[in-house]
Each structure stands twice: as C-alpha cells, then as structure tokens.
Write an enzyme that holds these catalytic residues in place. Sequence first.
Site, PDB file in Angstrom:
ATOM      1  N   ASP A  28      29.032  33.873  38.162  1.00 33.00           N
ATOM      2  CA  ASP A  28      28.992  33.180  36.872  1.00 33.00           C
ATOM      3  C   ASP A  28      29.710  31.850  37.062  1.00 33.00           C
ATOM      4  O   ASP A  28      30.575  31.729  37.920  1.00 33.00           O
ATOM      5  CB  ASP A  28      29.550  34.015  35.701  1.00 33.00           C
ATOM      6  N   ASN A  65      34.386  43.729  48.726  1.00 31.69           N
ATOM      7  CA  ASN A  65      34.053  42.758  47.676  1.00 31.69           C
ATOM      8  C   ASN A  65      35.319  42.040  47.190  1.00 31.69           C
ATOM      9  O   ASN A  65      36.349  42.695  46.973  1.00 31.69           O
ATOM     10  CB  ASN A  65      33.417  43.524  46.501  1.00 31.69           C
ATOM     11  N   HIS A  84      32.952  33.950  40.959  1.00 31.69           N
ATOM     12  CA  HIS A  84      33.271  33.543  39.586  1.00 31.69           C
ATOM     13  C   HIS A  84      33.731  32.095  39.690  1.00 31.69           C
ATOM     14  O   HIS A  84      34.866  31.811  40.096  1.00 31.69           O
ATOM     15  CB  HIS A  84      34.374  34.426  38.999  1.00 31.69           C
ATOM     16  N   GLU A 131      38.757  43.681  45.867  1.00 30.72           N
ATOM     17  CA  GLU A 131      39.910  42.799  45.591  1.00 30.72           C
ATOM     18  C   GLU A 131      41.216  43.266  46.219  1.00 30.72           C
ATOM     19  O   GLU A 131      42.261  43.252  45.577  1.00 30.72           O
ATOM     20  CB  GLU A 131      40.101  42.632  44.079  1.00 30.72           C
ATOM     21  N   GLU A 167      28.919  38.726  41.844  1.00 27.55           N
ATOM     22  CA  GLU A 167      29.336  38.657  40.435  1.00 27.55           C
ATOM     23  C   GLU A 167      29.242  37.230  39.912  1.00 27.55           C
ATOM     24  O   GLU A 167      30.115  36.760  39.174  1.00 27.55           O
ATOM     25  CB  GLU A 167      30.781  39.171  40.286  1.00 27.55           C
TER      26      GLU A 167
HETATM   27  C1  XIL Z   1      35.144  42.933  34.429  1.00 29.99           C
HETATM   28  C2  XIL Z   1      34.168  43.327  33.333  1.00 29.99           C
HETATM   29  O1  XIL Z   1      33.157  42.343  33.267  1.00 29.99           O
HETATM   30  C3  XIL Z   1      34.871  43.444  32.015  1.00 29.99           C
HETATM   31  O2  XIL Z   1      34.012  43.991  31.033  1.00 29.99           O
HETATM   32  C4  XIL Z   1      36.101  44.357  32.147  1.00 29.99           C
HETATM   33  O3  XIL Z   1      36.815  44.349  30.925  1.00 29.99           O
HETATM   34  C5  XIL Z   1      36.987  43.890  33.268  1.00 29.99           C
HETATM   35  O4  XIL Z   1      36.238  43.827  34.477  1.00 29.99           O
HETATM   36  N1  XIL Z   1      35.945  41.330  39.196  1.00 29.99           N
HETATM   37  C6  XIL Z   1      35.286  42.528  39.256  1.00 29.99           C
HETATM   38  C7  XIL Z   1      34.640  43.077  38.038  1.00 29.99           C
HETATM   39  O5  XIL Z   1      35.148  43.087  40.346  1.00 29.99           O
HETATM   40  O6  XIL Z   1      34.675  44.473  37.994  1.00 29.99           O
HETATM   41  C8  XIL Z   1      35.259  42.530  36.778  1.00 29.99           C
HETATM   42  O7  XIL Z   1      34.484  42.981  35.669  1.00 29.99           O
HETATM   43  C9  XIL Z   1      35.325  41.029  36.836  1.00 29.99           C
HETATM   44  C10 XIL Z   1      36.169  40.583  37.992  1.00 29.99           C
END
Ligand code: XIL
Length: 451
Positions: free
Chosen positions: A267, A202, A238, A160, A265
């Site tokens: 969802d 990422n 996401h 990020e 990641e």
């Molecule tokens: C999130 C986790 O799922 C949570 O449990 C934590 O509190 C915060 O981080 N992008 C990412 C992940 O790269 O590491 C994040 O994970 C979600 C967003």
Amino acid sequence: MSLLRRSRSLLLASAVAAVVVSSGVALIGTAQAATTLGASAAQTGRYYGAAIAAGRLGDATYTGILNREFNSVTAENEMKWDATEPSQGRFTYTNGDRILNQGIAMGAKVRGHALLWHQQEPGWAQSMSGTALRNAMMNHVTQVATHYRGRIHSWDVVNEAFADGGSGGRRDSNLQRTGNDWIEAAFRAARAADPAAKLCYNDYNTDGINAKSTGIYNMVRDFKARGVPIDCVGFQSHLGTTISGDYQANLQRFADLGVDVQITELDVAQGGNQANIYATVTRACMAVSRCTGITVWGIRDSDSWRTGENPLLFDNSGNKKAAYTSVLNALNAGGPSSPGPSSPSPSVSTSPQPGGACSASVSLNSWNGGFVATVRVTAGSSGVNGWTVGVNLPAGSAVTSTWSAGNSGTTGTVNFRNVSYNGRLAAGGATEFGFQGTGAGPTVSPSCAAA
Ligand code: XIL
C-alpha cells in the site's frame, strides 16, 4: 497445444468439441492486453492478490471487485495466532476457513498469514516464556499448517522478526528470547506439517538495500547453506511518498540466493507520486523472474488499515484510481515469465510421496470461464494395479470431458479411475489423464489411492 489436439481426437460429441474450440480462442485472448489485475499478472505466471477480511465478504461492491480483479487472497487477520488459538490448545478456524473458501471459490491462490509474529499473539502466549513458550509456538505452527495442509500457496511462517534501525539484528520479543534458532525451528515444523506450501519469511522496511534487509539476507543465505527449508521472502512494502532507487536490486539479490520473492502487503500513501510508486513496484517485480506475485493490503481505501492515507487501488466507492491504471499497464507491459521461461506453470502440485501407494499432481491451463487439467499419477515404492484420484472442484465448476480415465460425478469432489491400459504402474512409474471443465479449475491437490 498438444493437450487440445489430444482432447479433440478423443472427443466425439460436436457440442463438447465446440467447447474445446472456444477454449482455444480464449487461450489466445490471454496473450493480449488483459483487463484485470489477476489476468494480466497470470500472463507471466504471476498472481495479483489482495488481503481480505471475513467481515467484509457480505459487501457486494467489495466481493464484486475481489472476484473480478484478483487471483490470490491473504487473510488480513483471520489466520493470525490470536484468531486461530485464542486459548492454548483450542483452535478456531471459522474465519480463516471463510477466507480459504473464498479463495477456493474464486480459483485463487491462498497466502497464509502468519504463523508466528510478536504482534497479535493471544494473551496467554504473551505472558509465556522459555521452553513452555517454545513448545507452544511449535505446536501452533504444526496445528495451523496441518489444518490448512495442501491448500496454502505460501505461508508467512515468521513475520517481522528483525529490528528496525541500523543493527541488522533480531527484534527483541518473547519469541526471540526462547533462543535464536526459533525461526529455523518454525520453518522445519511448517515444512513437516505442509510439504506443499512455499515457506516465506516476511518483513517491512525492507524496501531497498539497508541494514535490516541485509540482516534478513544474511539469514536466508545461511538457511540455504545449511538446508533449513525456506522458499520465499515477502516484502511487505507499506510505502510512503517515496521509493528507494534500489528496490528492484534488493529483490534481485534475494532471488539470486535461490528463493522466490513476493510483494506481500503493498500500500502506498496517497500523494502526487502514488501512481508512479505503484508502477515502480510493479515493474520491479515484473523484471525479477523469481518475483512470483504481488498482494495489495486491502481493496478500497476505506478497507485499509492506514486510515486516512487512501493507499489502495480503488476509492471508497470502489472506482479504479489512477494507481490502478498504472499497475495494470505495468503488468501488461510484461517481463520475464515467473518462474523461469517455461509456461504455463502448474498451479497446483504435490511431489510424489515415496513409499505411499500413489500420489497425484495437477497442472492447470485456465482461462476466464474454463480450464483444462492434466493430472499425473505416480506410484509409490510398491507399484499399483489400479488407482483412483479424487479432485475437489470449486463451487460452480463442472467437468465437461475426461480422457484416459473414467469419472463418477462432474461437480464437487469428482473421482477419476484408471482405464484398462493405464491402471498398472511399476514402483515409481507414472501416467497422465486429463479433463476439461467449466468454471475455475481445482486449487487443492488431488488425492490418490490404490484401487
Ligand atoms: C494489520 C491489519 O491490516 C489490521 O487490520 C490489524 O489491526 C493489524 O494488522 N504487517 C503485517 C500485517 O504483517 O499483518 C498487518 O495487518 C499490517 C502490518
């Protein structure tokens, strides 16, 4: 097939031969519609993974789904900077190792997440800047990648680092303020510490061709042109209730730069379109041969960080949702194999170490309940007169037969030694031996020593 033929001719005991025959049946079976996400993805050389939390591994419903469905795991929080280096120079790997060991026990690939990120920095790093921070960053990358050396399929080296909105530039952070070259410095440090891991950049909001994804695209193109070590780009994905029409085209343009792409990641907000959006993402990855795997960010809706959005493939009770079925169908519909057309692809390998006494790499052909491993032993620059190779098997696995080598032990760390005709290797020369086993195959690169 040649492996099976070769092993058949060498095996004398009919009981062991029966294992070989049944493995042949199982291998044919994997070409048919698979019934779990991991097995289905594996048909085209891909993985299907989940982010998992160490604190949930005692939940039998959770681990039941995990063991059944997934062949890759990512630590949801346990390998982040605040978790692994809570005070400067004091490293804690207890929970990260729990994730790693869960992955090894499952025979799964383990994604490392994440070495450097402006969030979840430990407090001591948040208050640092300048050269002191840059040194602490690089030390962190080196220490953590070294701890997990040889055991991580892909590392999110930097997470990020690009800004949202239309600038296409970097996000401001204390990391960024140490100098624009911090990302390439991190990738070089990670490569030096763990040459076997694929190194990924990422990010999120990169789910189509937009200013942010184009900024990242330009960085990756520049890294490839200048030889900065980068192997993959992770698309967090996401997603809300819509998906950009150029999601696949965006993955493809990165793949065309010569890097793998991974959905890291995933969802998707629950709503009328959830199953369709999951299917669209799956089909996009299946259509891009360098899209090597998909990870969902949790298992059940109740495990998700997106509280109340029910964005995952299993409901709170662990039942499969409609989105699960749409993903499985899209995986089973197939697509070009990844990587490239040749299969099966080695699931563990190390490149020969020039100058070292010897090195070993393994290619695995696995099915539910067993595997055949082919190990290539390569001499370093001085040649060897004999070799031993140590292979770590996951708990519950055992060697049932070996060819072109002798073994001591059948479980845990199994040591293989050359036989009379293949011990002597000229400088850079190579030989192969193999073994068959029950359970999951090795996921960790073997060690090699001159005898
Ligand atoms: C999130 C986790 O799922 C949570 O449990 C934590 O509190 C915060 O981080 N992008 C990412 C992940 O790269 O590491 C994040 O994970 C979600 C967003």
